[in-house]
Design a protein around this motif. Structure first.
Motif, PDB file in Angstrom:
ATOM      1  N   UNK A   1       0.641  -1.244  -0.108  1.00 43.06           N
ATOM      2  CA  UNK A   1       0.002  -0.023   0.125  1.00 43.06           C
ATOM      3  C   UNK A   1       0.746   1.286  -0.178  1.00 43.06           C
ATOM      4  N   UNK A   2       2.112   1.098   0.615  1.00 46.06           N
ATOM      5  CA  UNK A   2       2.827   2.490   0.916  1.00 46.06           C
ATOM      6  C   UNK A   2       3.500   2.619  -0.717  1.00 46.06           C
ATOM      7  N   UNK A   3       3.576   1.579  -1.205  1.00 44.24           N
ATOM      8  CA  UNK A   3       4.400   1.816  -2.710  1.00 44.24           C
ATOM      9  C   UNK A   3       3.327   2.261  -3.808  1.00 44.24           C
ATOM     10  N   UNK A   4       1.858   1.411  -3.783  1.00 51.44           N
ATOM     11  CA  UNK A   4       1.017   1.883  -4.849  1.00 51.44           C
ATOM     12  C   UNK A   4       0.114   3.007  -4.445  1.00 51.44           C
ATOM     13  N   UNK A   5      -0.064   3.241  -3.277  1.00 49.89           N
ATOM     14  CA  UNK A   5      -0.798   4.493  -2.802  1.00 49.89           C
ATOM     15  C   UNK A   5      -2.208   4.054  -2.462  1.00 49.89           C
ATOM     16  N   UNK A   6      -2.590   2.913  -2.927  1.00 50.96           N
ATOM     17  CA  UNK A   6      -3.985   2.273  -2.553  1.00 50.96           C
ATOM     18  C   UNK A   6      -4.085   1.179  -1.632  1.00 50.96           C
ATOM     19  N   UNK A   7      -5.178   0.973  -1.279  1.00 60.86           N
ATOM     20  CA  UNK A   7      -5.466  -0.146  -0.208  1.00 60.86           C
ATOM     21  C   UNK A   7      -5.581  -1.705  -0.999  1.00 60.86           C
ATOM     22  N   UNK A   8      -5.217  -2.679  -0.591  1.00 53.95           N
ATOM     23  CA  UNK A   8      -5.256  -3.830  -1.104  1.00 53.95           C
ATOM     24  C   UNK A   8      -6.553  -3.915  -1.636  1.00 53.95           C
ATOM     25  N   UNK A   9      -6.588  -4.313  -3.063  1.00 58.47           N
ATOM     26  CA  UNK A   9      -7.566  -4.766  -3.847  1.00 58.47           C
ATOM     27  C   UNK A   9      -7.646  -6.128  -4.396  1.00 58.47           C
ATOM     28  N   UNK A  10      -8.369  -7.175  -3.986  1.00 54.48           N
ATOM     29  CA  UNK A  10      -7.944  -8.404  -4.458  1.00 54.48           C
ATOM     30  C   UNK A  10      -8.858  -8.795  -5.715  1.00 54.48           C
ATOM     31  N   UNK A  11      -9.637  -7.898  -6.064  1.00 47.62           N
ATOM     32  CA  UNK A  11     -10.477  -7.669  -7.372  1.00 47.62           C
ATOM     33  C   UNK A  11      -9.821  -7.200  -8.609  1.00 47.62           C
ATOM     34  N   UNK A  12      -8.812  -6.133  -8.362  1.00 47.60           N
ATOM     35  CA  UNK A  12      -8.498  -5.150  -9.474  1.00 47.60           C
ATOM     36  C   UNK A  12      -7.100  -6.003 -10.202  1.00 47.60           C
TER      37      UNK A  12
END
Length: 199
Positions: free
Chosen positions: A160-171
């Motif tokens: 998350x600290x790298x992508x800037x987004x929360x974990x999204x197991x659907x994306x």
């Protein structure tokens, strides 16, 4: 092709789109086509479209998942700048800035605008985009097999600290088979891949 060209070429399958690399407001992929898979949204909805290479790969992946007795469901593919703007504004008003910044991209910063991303769910969670997708048979199969079809789980847990987004197991994001295999083998996000290229 120089690294900077990869960053800026909107037609490159490995294009990086995130909170620091945006697409133009008027960008719409020229090769969008409807994807022939089961969708949560019935009818001719732009969310049921992807760029041609991604669409064909997704169709093959879904066929193989279905042959294994699974039932993945497409939820959201292409989104225009304007549609993303409406989603972001609505989430901001309802859920607040902190939650919205973790789960919703600002307009121009969404991978969905590339036509290369698809949110995928399962009947066992009523086609919802929820963390519970990871515990469904479809979610487990996709994590194991998506790279073989050219897709990467774009927002993995622990990054998350790298992508800037929360974990999204659907994306899932189409990047092509070679890059998808490399990202999976090395456990990298697209951000980390581009950092490696820049070294």
């Amino acid at each position: 092709m120089p690294l900077v060209t990869y960053f800026m070429n909107n037609d490159y399958l490995g294009i990086l789109v995130n909170k620091t690399h945006s697409l133009p407001e008027d960008y719409v992929p020229a090769d969008l086509i409807p994807v022939n898979i089961p969708f949560a949204h019935v009818g001719d909805d732009s969310r049921n479209y992807m760029r041609r290479p991604a669409a064909r790969a997704l169709e093959t992946m879904f066929r193989d998942a279905e042959a294994a007795g699974l039932h993945p469901i497409g939820v959201s593919g292409f989104r225009s700048y304007e549609r993303q703007k409406n989603i972001y504004t609505s989430n901001l008003a309802v859920k607040g800035e902190m939650h919205t910044s973790l789960y919703s991209a600002r307009p121009g910063q969404s991978e969905h605008q590339t036509g290369l991303a698809m949110d995928i769910s399962s009947p066992s969670v009523q086609s919802a985009l929820t963390a519970n997708v990871e515990n469904t048979p479809e979610g487990r199969w996709l994590r194991q097999n998506a790279a073989a079809y050219g897709f990467t789980l774009r927002y993995p847990a622990g990054k998350e600290h790298i992508t800037g987004y929360a974990y999204e197991p659907w994306h899932f994001r189409y990047v092509g088979k070679n890059l998808a295999a490399f990202l999976k083998k090395e456990g990298l996000t697209l951000e980390e891949y581009y950092q490696l290229l820049a070294l």
